[in-house]
Design an enzyme around this catalytic site. Structure first.
Site, PDB file in Angstrom:
ATOM      1  CB  SER A 153      53.799 104.203  82.679  1.00  0.00           C
ATOM      2  OG  SER A 153      52.634 104.479  81.906  1.00  0.00           O
ATOM      3  CE1 TYR A 166      51.217 100.314  85.377  1.00  0.00           C
ATOM      4  CE2 TYR A 166      50.641 102.309  84.175  1.00  0.00           C
ATOM      5  CZ  TYR A 166      51.390 101.148  84.285  1.00  0.00           C
ATOM      6  OH  TYR A 166      52.316 100.840  83.320  1.00  0.00           O
TER       7      TYR A 166
END
Length: 261
Positions: A153, A166
């Protein structure tokens, strides 16, 4: 020649988190390019089986098989490998896509939110890859490499983020991609990562539901939109096929230019 470059003909693939979102889109791309068999995992059995049935119905070349389970545990990883070994002598492509996020203010961020994200986003891809090396290397050659695609990501690239577990988990995936690429090259296994920006998935519903914030974000992205399924499908197909045969250890941002600003 172009068709051959991007062909997935006769390939056997495993996609974790393949019942929806980016994993489902990648499975569609692989089938469209001729994949013979794709195994998908998901925690919810019914959703996994429904997705597999739909993908099989859409495909003119192959079959999708559901392997539901919570692969954040070592026991479930072992069970998944056992099922694969019952049916396949080798695997050509592994897509480590399953992931989870956790939103909470820094001062209130719980240990559970750290451990759950790190276990599924980092521990699982590492130990699943470790367990699948014999299958991935079985038929791999210098001219016919196997491929591992990790889904990272841009949260693991950019500093300004409030996803406190995350973002570090995705930064870890990016570094793990480089480490594994260097280690597995001798076994003719390529390892790359895709780092998506904003895509319309269940994980990003919180961001798109606020109309004002969503429009402001769209204006801040250089290409002024979020990603769509074809945006991820093309990159994944390149990395899984002969088109990406000389690419390993790379982190490819698919983000509309977000990491430029």
């Amino acid at each position: 020649m172009i068709d051959q470059l991007f062909s997935m003909q006769d390939k056997v693939c495993v996609i974790t988190g393949g019942s929806r979102g980016l994993g489902y889109a990648i499975a569609q791309a692989f089938f469209a390019a001729g994949a013979r068999r794709i195994y998908i995992t998901a925690r919810k059995a019914e959703a996994c089986e429904q997705a597999a049935a739909q993908l099989s119905a859409e495909s003119h070349t192959g079959e999708c098989i559901a392997l539901p389970g919570d692969i954040s545990s070592m026991e479930e990883i072992a069970r998944l490998i056992t099922e694969l070994e019952k049916n396949e002598e080798h695997i050509d492509v592994l897509v480590n896509n399953a992931g989870v996020g956790w939103l909470a203010p820094l001062a209130e961020f719980p240990e559970q939110g750290w451990d759950k994200v790190m276990n599924l986003n980092v521990k699982t891809p590492f130990f699943l890859t470790q367990a699948m090396i014999p299958l991935l290397s079985k038929r791999a050659t210098p001219d016919n490499t196997s491929s591992i695609i990790n889904i990272g990501s841009i949260a693991g690239i950019m500093g300004r983020t409030d996803t406190f577990s995350y973002a570090p988990s995705k930064a870890a995936i990016h570094q793990m991609t480089r480490n594994l690429a260097a280690t597995l090259a001798e076994q003719h296994i390529r390892v790359n990562a895709i780092a998506p920006g904003r895509f319309h998935t269940r994980m990003t519903e919180y961001a798109s539901s606020d109309t004002a914030a969503y429009e402001a974000e769209i204006q801040a992205i250089p290409l002024h939109r979020w990603g769509t399924d074809p945006d991820i499908m093309g990159v994944a197909l390149m990395l899984a096929s002969t088109a990406g045969a000389f690419i390993t250890g790379q982190i490819i941002a698919v983000d509309g230019g977000t990491t430029l600003v």
